[in-house]
Design a protein around this motif. Structure first.
Motif, PDB file in Angstrom:
ATOM      1  N   GLY A 136      93.473  59.445  -2.769  1.00 31.11           N
ATOM      2  CA  GLY A 136      92.986  60.823  -2.357  1.00 31.11           C
ATOM      3  C   GLY A 136      93.687  61.745  -2.629  1.00 31.11           C
ATOM      4  O   GLY A 136      93.062  62.651  -3.355  1.00 31.11           O
TER       5      GLY A 136
ATOM      6  N   GLY B  71      92.329  64.152  -5.454  1.00 28.84           N
ATOM      7  CA  GLY B  71      92.219  65.689  -5.105  1.00 28.84           C
ATOM      8  C   GLY B  71      93.148  66.887  -5.505  1.00 28.84           C
ATOM      9  O   GLY B  71      92.706  67.701  -5.883  1.00 28.84           O
TER      10      GLY B  71
ATOM     11  N   ALA C 287      88.295  66.295   2.529  1.00 24.13           N
ATOM     12  CA  ALA C 287      89.853  65.865   2.476  1.00 24.13           C
ATOM     13  C   ALA C 287      90.285  65.655   3.939  1.00 24.13           C
ATOM     14  O   ALA C 287      91.111  64.669   4.172  1.00 24.13           O
ATOM     15  CB  ALA C 287      90.547  66.811   1.872  1.00 24.13           C
TER      16      ALA C 287
END
Length: 227
Positions: A65, A69, A91
């Motif tokens: 992530g 991200g 998120a």
């Protein structure tokens, strides 16, 4: 303050990565027999399995992530119709879920490492330091989710993305400018994350670079032929 931002978030990332790369190469070249997880499963297995599974599921999802991200340009997200505010909520949700899973597993592993006499006797100081640093880093990450509630528009997340992407493109000035005004919790989280790269070559974290993915495609080995 500008000088400190440049030092810790403009220069330190490169120092950390350099130590990570050079230290790992040197260790692999000179101490290959120490390049392992140092598993203590033979000493205690039940708590290890319970904690390790939750920890690894959580940490792998968190790392993926963070990678996607932070390093995916905002323009790419816009192509898919995902605005900064939407990405912020994604998120927070995914990070919170997998962060709690990871925290659960890591708590079990730390308790086992510190309070199981047999496991503690075979643990090095670095084993304990790494677990504690990971725990603090994880707690900071979870706290950052609470902090993010104050800017659901995703503005601060865009600054963090700008910092990471400018570090990758070696634009120290832009990276420092992006990180300058973000919340101190994010700064501590980033600094500790970079410090884990520094600790990597000197700990059992090196086993991350030796995931036996070749086992997935390796032919079965015949140990004994049936008669």
């Amino acid at each position: 303050m500008s000088y400190l931002n440049t030092l810790f978030f403009g220069i330190y990332p490169y120092i950390a990565i350099a130590i990570f790369i050079v230290g790992s190469i040197v260790r692999y070249d000179r101490e290959q027999y120490t390049w392992k997880t140092g598993s203590s499963q033979l000493l205690e297995g039940k708590e290890l399995k319970k904690g390790s599974r939750a920890f690894h599921i959580g940490i792998i999802a968190i790392l993926l992530g963070h990678f996607v991200g932070l390093l995916t340009p905002a323009e790419v997200w816009h192509v898919f119709g995902i605005e900064a505010s939407d990405k912020q909520l994604i998120a927070m949700g995914a990070g919170g879920l997998f962060g709690l899973i990871c925290l659960y597993g890591l708590t079990i592993l730390i308790k086992r490492r510190l309070y199981n006499p047999r496991v503690r006797a075979t643990s090095s100081n670095m084993d304990i330091v790494i677990l504690m640093v990971l725990y603090v880093q994880l707690v900071l990450g979870l706290i950052s989710i609470i902090v993010s509630l104050g800017h659901l528009d995703g503005s601060e997340m865009l600054l963090l993305m700008s910092w990471a992407q400018n570090v990758v493109t070696f634009d120290v000035a832009e990276a420092t400018a992006a990180i300058a005004n973000v919340n101190i919790i994010f700064k501590l989280h980033i600094f500790l994350g970079m410090s884990l790269f520094v600790l990597f070559p000197f700990s059992r974290l090196v086993h991350i670079a030796s995931v036996p993915v070749q086992y997935l495609t390796r032919n079965y080995q015949i140990v004994r032929v049936k008669r």
